[in-house]
Design a protein around this motif. Sequence first.
Motif, PDB file in Angstrom:
ATOM      1  N   ALA A 454       0.809  -1.218   0.000  1.00  0.00           N
ATOM      2  CA  ALA A 454       0.000   0.000   0.000  1.00  0.00           C
ATOM      3  C   ALA A 454       0.839   1.263   0.000  1.00  0.00           C
ATOM      4  O   ALA A 454       0.326   2.341  -0.291  1.00  0.00           O
ATOM      5  N   GLY A 455       2.124   1.142   0.353  1.00  0.00           N
ATOM      6  CA  GLY A 455       2.981   2.318   0.391  1.00  0.00           C
ATOM      7  C   GLY A 455       3.745   2.407   1.691  1.00  0.00           C
ATOM      8  O   GLY A 455       3.892   1.412   2.416  1.00  0.00           O
ATOM      9  N   PHE A 456       4.209   3.611   2.008  1.00  0.00           N
ATOM     10  CA  PHE A 456       5.092   3.819   3.144  1.00  0.00           C
ATOM     11  C   PHE A 456       4.599   4.995   3.986  1.00  0.00           C
ATOM     12  O   PHE A 456       4.098   5.985   3.459  1.00  0.00           O
ATOM     13  N   ALA A 457       4.779   4.863   5.291  1.00  0.00           N
ATOM     14  CA  ALA A 457       4.537   5.988   6.187  1.00  0.00           C
ATOM     15  C   ALA A 457       5.595   7.063   5.926  1.00  0.00           C
ATOM     16  O   ALA A 457       6.589   6.834   5.227  1.00  0.00           O
ATOM     17  N   ALA A 458       5.379   8.227   6.516  1.00  0.00           N
ATOM     18  CA  ALA A 458       6.316   9.334   6.300  1.00  0.00           C
ATOM     19  C   ALA A 458       7.728   8.980   6.751  1.00  0.00           C
ATOM     20  O   ALA A 458       8.714   9.485   6.200  1.00  0.00           O
ATOM     21  N   ASP A 459       7.848   8.093   7.742  1.00  0.00           N
ATOM     22  CA  ASP A 459       9.166   7.705   8.238  1.00  0.00           C
ATOM     23  C   ASP A 459       9.731   6.492   7.513  1.00  0.00           C
ATOM     24  O   ASP A 459      10.757   5.940   7.913  1.00  0.00           O
ATOM     25  N   GLY A 460       9.075   6.045   6.431  1.00  0.00           N
ATOM     26  CA  GLY A 460       9.612   4.972   5.601  1.00  0.00           C
ATOM     27  C   GLY A 460       9.175   3.576   5.972  1.00  0.00           C
ATOM     28  O   GLY A 460       9.600   2.603   5.341  1.00  0.00           O
ATOM     29  N   ARG A 461       8.282   3.426   6.949  1.00  0.00           N
ATOM     30  CA  ARG A 461       7.834   2.079   7.326  1.00  0.00           C
ATOM     31  C   ARG A 461       6.755   1.592   6.357  1.00  0.00           C
ATOM     32  O   ARG A 461       5.790   2.307   6.093  1.00  0.00           O
ATOM     33  N   PRO A 462       6.887   0.356   5.831  1.00  0.00           N
ATOM     34  CA  PRO A 462       5.935  -0.137   4.836  1.00  0.00           C
ATOM     35  C   PRO A 462       4.606  -0.561   5.459  1.00  0.00           C
ATOM     36  O   PRO A 462       4.507  -0.864   6.643  1.00  0.00           O
ATOM     37  N   MET A 463       3.589  -0.610   4.608  1.00  0.00           N
ATOM     38  CA  MET A 463       2.273  -1.132   4.986  1.00  0.00           C
ATOM     39  C   MET A 463       1.660  -1.802   3.762  1.00  0.00           C
ATOM     40  O   MET A 463       1.975  -1.456   2.621  1.00  0.00           O
ATOM     41  N   GLY A 464       0.784  -2.765   3.995  1.00  0.00           N
ATOM     42  CA  GLY A 464       0.092  -3.456   2.913  1.00  0.00           C
ATOM     43  C   GLY A 464      -1.403  -3.471   3.130  1.00  0.00           C
ATOM     44  O   GLY A 464      -1.911  -3.017   4.164  1.00  0.00           O
ATOM     45  N   MET A 465      -2.101  -3.988   2.147  1.00  0.00           N
ATOM     46  CA  MET A 465      -3.551  -4.046   2.179  1.00  0.00           C
ATOM     47  C   MET A 465      -4.004  -5.450   1.754  1.00  0.00           C
ATOM     48  O   MET A 465      -3.472  -6.016   0.803  1.00  0.00           O
ATOM     49  N   GLN A 466      -4.975  -5.996   2.482  1.00  0.00           N
ATOM     50  CA  GLN A 466      -5.531  -7.299   2.142  1.00  0.00           C
ATOM     51  C   GLN A 466      -6.682  -7.156   1.150  1.00  0.00           C
ATOM     52  O   GLN A 466      -7.560  -6.306   1.330  1.00  0.00           O
ATOM     53  N   LEU A 467      -6.692  -8.008   0.150  1.00  0.00           N
ATOM     54  CA  LEU A 467      -7.820  -8.139  -0.757  1.00  0.00           C
ATOM     55  C   LEU A 467      -8.341  -9.562  -0.624  1.00  0.00           C
ATOM     56  O   LEU A 467      -7.618 -10.521  -0.879  1.00  0.00           O
ATOM     57  N   ILE A 468      -9.591  -9.714  -0.207  1.00  0.00           N
ATOM     58  CA  ILE A 468     -10.218 -11.022  -0.021  1.00  0.00           C
ATOM     59  C   ILE A 468     -11.084 -11.309  -1.235  1.00  0.00           C
ATOM     60  O   ILE A 468     -11.946 -10.503  -1.602  1.00  0.00           O
ATOM     61  N   GLY A 469     -10.850 -12.459  -1.869  1.00  0.00           N
ATOM     62  CA  GLY A 469     -11.584 -12.818  -3.074  1.00  0.00           C
ATOM     63  C   GLY A 469     -12.677 -13.832  -2.826  1.00  0.00           C
ATOM     64  O   GLY A 469     -12.949 -14.233  -1.688  1.00  0.00           O
ATOM     65  N   ARG A 470     -13.317 -14.240  -3.888  1.00  0.00           N
ATOM     66  CA  ARG A 470     -14.425 -15.195  -3.804  1.00  0.00           C
ATOM     67  C   ARG A 470     -13.912 -16.611  -3.562  1.00  0.00           C
ATOM     68  O   ARG A 470     -12.755 -16.921  -3.863  1.00  0.00           O
ATOM     69  N   PRO A 471     -14.764 -17.494  -3.010  1.00  0.00           N
ATOM     70  CA  PRO A 471     -14.317 -18.859  -2.728  1.00  0.00           C
ATOM     71  C   PRO A 471     -13.778 -19.547  -3.975  1.00  0.00           C
ATOM     72  O   PRO A 471     -14.422 -19.540  -5.021  1.00  0.00           O
ATOM     73  N   ARG A 472     -12.576 -20.094  -3.825  1.00  0.00           N
ATOM     74  CA  ARG A 472     -11.869 -20.798  -4.893  1.00  0.00           C
ATOM     75  C   ARG A 472     -11.582 -19.896  -6.093  1.00  0.00           C
ATOM     76  O   ARG A 472     -11.253 -20.376  -7.177  1.00  0.00           O
TER      77      ARG A 472
END
Length: 493
Positions: A454-472
């Motif tokens: 998802a990008g980085f905080a102002a101090d450079g720490r990374p973050m991500g985002m979960q995407l949940i999809g349909r069954p199978r």
Amino acid sequence: MTTSRPAFDAQGRLLAPPQIDPPDLCRMSCAALRASLARGDASAVEVVSAFLDQIDAMNGVHNAIVSLRPRDALLSEAAETDASRARGEAMGALAGLPVAFKDLQLTRGLRTTFGSPVHADFTPTEDSLLVARVKAAGAVVIGKTNTPEFGLGSHTYNPVFGRTRNAFDPALSAGGSSGGAAAALALRMLPIADGSDFGGSLRNPAAFNNVFGFRPSLGRVPHLPSNDGFFAQISTDGPLARSVGDLALMLSVIAGHDVRAPLALDDPGYRFEDRLDGSEAETPRVAWLGDLGGHLPMEPGVLALCEAALAAVEPAGWRVEPLTPAYDFEGLWRAFVVLRQFALIGGQGALRRDAAAYAMVKPEMRWELEAAYALDAEAVSAAAAARSAWRDVALDLLRTYDILALPTAQLFPFPVEWDWPKEIAGRPMDSYHRWFEVAAPGSLTGFPVVNVPAGFAADGRPMGMQLIGRPRGDLELLRIAAAYEAVAPRAGR
């Protein structure tokens, strides 16, 4: 390659990480490496040598790779791969590429410790199913990746190998339990990696190290547990990679039916990386679940960063709608805890019957097992019912939306010396795993879930985002992740 040596103070604490210019081969995707090997532009010996050089330069600080095999043996195996290619033999999908397996995977002839002093000297006589499939694809096995003891917790440290440090700041956690794999990928010590996920162990370290982590549909990547395979209903193996294409490549290698695994899904009959283009993934409708209506405490900046990432893809046609599902999420968390403990009885229950071994394991494991043996049938049944009810709610949402989105973690990478965060945004955490509660809704559906950077905080720490999809819907979710990657490229780190 140019490097500078890391600096430490008198107590051995890191003052400054080394500066490094990775070898060109280590910067390439698996697809590019495979093409280069096929053309003869590079040899397997050169590829493996480059990654071993990168490990020599970076692993002393970050401690992501463990049980590294001798260089001479690895280069000899790489030379055998080159000779096979020169003879015109058919080459596997990972032929000549170096891999290191998570130290929870059984590896024949190579130490497998599970991060625990109980198994510090254990050398298996057989491979796990995942390891056997990766070996059959021609990979050169160089060693293992570090993990918390028995994979317990989402911060990678153990008494056998120590702590794994974040790829972007060695003073911070690499996440877990696939923390060694994610950090090694981000640092270009590996081209691709495997992991496993019960409560976020493929997703959280991917978010903390700015890479992709894919939790497949349950049964997509079968494993053969030593206890009853019918109860292996939450944990799953899966791939980590620096691109969605490589994620799909690794999934193709490790997925597919095995008659010995009772919950295994059928082989899809195609390779995932060959089908990432799909018009249905170009303009997905997204339900943004955020902090579940205030239920989840979040470090300031986490929600805003994920919301900005979603806003950045809206011009490409993504339709994002904030939504709080009508569900008792505190009850869902209690169900997750019960089902986690119930699963541990089969996997690690023998520890409790061995006083010497039990005294050696981490306090969190003893806490889990004591609670597990205090469970009654009614509690387990109620937890299973709560899980089924949540799955029905999520399934109903996915009839309207293509994916459900929420942050991958509730806080940015934290100091590596912590055992686990004791509070978030002023709210105390009542267990060692409460701080990554955000992963539980995805785990309990059994649906595929992918972490995208998802990008980085102002101090450079990374973050991500979960995407949940349909069954199978593994392929559909990979296509959506590929579309995200195309229109919202990560910061150039």
